[in-house]
Write an enzyme that holds these catalytic residues in place. Structure first.
Site, PDB file in Angstrom:
ATOM      1  N   GLU A  68       0.812  -1.221   0.000  1.00 17.48           N
ATOM      2  CA  GLU A  68       0.000   0.000   0.000  1.00 17.48           C
ATOM      3  C   GLU A  68       0.845   1.270   0.000  1.00 17.48           C
ATOM      4  O   GLU A  68       1.855   1.348   0.693  1.00 17.48           O
ATOM      5  CB  GLU A  68      -0.915   0.017   1.242  1.00 17.48           C
ATOM      6  CG  GLU A  68      -1.875  -1.164   1.320  1.00 17.48           C
ATOM      7  CD  GLU A  68      -2.952  -1.148   0.235  1.00 17.48           C
ATOM      8  OE1 GLU A  68      -3.142  -0.093  -0.416  1.00 17.48           O
ATOM      9  OE2 GLU A  68      -3.603  -2.192   0.037  1.00 17.48           O
ATOM     10  N   CYS A 106      -7.791  -2.418   8.257  1.00 18.47           N
ATOM     11  CA  CYS A 106      -6.389  -2.432   7.827  1.00 18.47           C
ATOM     12  C   CYS A 106      -5.889  -1.011   7.613  1.00 18.47           C
ATOM     13  O   CYS A 106      -4.805  -0.646   8.061  1.00 18.47           O
ATOM     14  CB  CYS A 106      -6.228  -3.208   6.521  1.00 18.47           C
ATOM     15  SG  CYS A 106      -6.404  -4.971   6.769  1.00 18.47           S
ATOM     16  N   HIS A 147      -1.156  -5.986   1.778  1.00 27.68           N
ATOM     17  CA  HIS A 147      -2.395  -6.763   1.728  1.00 27.68           C
ATOM     18  C   HIS A 147      -2.130  -8.108   1.042  1.00 27.68           C
ATOM     19  O   HIS A 147      -1.536  -8.143  -0.044  1.00 27.68           O
ATOM     20  CB  HIS A 147      -3.479  -6.001   0.954  1.00 27.68           C
ATOM     21  CG  HIS A 147      -4.452  -5.299   1.853  1.00 27.68           C
ATOM     22  ND1 HIS A 147      -4.692  -3.940   1.784  1.00 27.68           N
ATOM     23  CD2 HIS A 147      -5.262  -5.767   2.847  1.00 27.68           C
ATOM     24  CE1 HIS A 147      -5.605  -3.607   2.698  1.00 27.68           C
ATOM     25  NE2 HIS A 147      -5.966  -4.701   3.351  1.00 27.68           N
TER      26      HIS A 147
END
Ligand code: PCA
Length: 200
Positions: free
Chosen positions: A73, A136, A160
């Site tokens: 991310e 998350c 992820h």
């Protein structure tokens, strides 16, 4: 010390590969912490982890069921919004994580270097440009928010993971990545991140 975090199961899932992966990678130098899937709890626990362990770096992991590849991310956003309740039954609608927080934080992990190394190793993976608006993202945002408030300039990031092979047995056409491949990806992320630390 480097800290890895994974999550407990949530929603209808019986397991969470993020915990399985980080638990397998514990060593003298790497500590794994299992996080609850709770917006309120992760907001506080992230601060406690930073204060208690003074880690050199933090790499967090979570499950993104339905994604076909591992994704690292780039941005955490100051937003909690989900139709799936967290494990406390909380289902926020367009709420800020921290009232005084900025809109986004950018990861402090060397994500492009990690991605290049994953690709060299034929690990199916890509950059995801934000971590969603579920727990998350709240954990990722909270680590960066508290670290900034505490003046801690350390690598912090979020990865992820797709479902693992055992989660898709009996489910036709569901994407997955094998747990061993996810472990290898996590090891590479640790290795690359460690190169950026002054005292690995
Ligand atoms: N995945 C969820 C929360 C916990 C997890 O493993 C998410 O992507 O927000």
């Amino acid at each position: 010390m480097l800290i890895l975090t994974g999550f407990e199961p949530f929603a209808h899932f019986k397991e969470n590969p993020s915990w399985e992966v980080v638990n397998a990678l514990q060593s003298d130098y790497v500590m794994a912490i299992k996080m609850p899937v709770s917006y309120e709890k992760v907001k506080k626990l992230t601060k406690e982890v930073l204060e208690k362990y003074q880690p050199e770096a933090i790499i967090s992991f979570g499950l993104a069921d339905g994604r076909a590849q591992i994704s690292i991310e780039m941005l955490a956003v100051n937003m909690m919004d989900s139709t799936t309740p967290d494990n406390d039954g909380f289902k926020p609608k367009r709420l800020k994580i921290f009232e005084d927080g900025k809109a986004t934080y950018i990861t402090t992990l060397p994500i492009f270097e990690i991605l290049d190394e994953w690709h060299k190793n034929y690990i199916p993976s890509y950059i995801s440009y934000h971590a969603g608006t579920y727990v998350c993202n709240a954990l990722f945002y909270s680590f960066l928010y508290h670290a900034e408030k505490m003046g801690l300039d350390i690598p912090i990031g979020f990865i992820h993971l797709p479902s693992s092979e055992k989660m898709v047995i009996g489910k036709k056409n569901r994407p997955y990545v094998e747990i061993k491949t996810m472990e290898k990806a996590a090891k590479i992320a640790i290795e690359i991140t460690s190169r950026h630390l002054s005292s690995p």
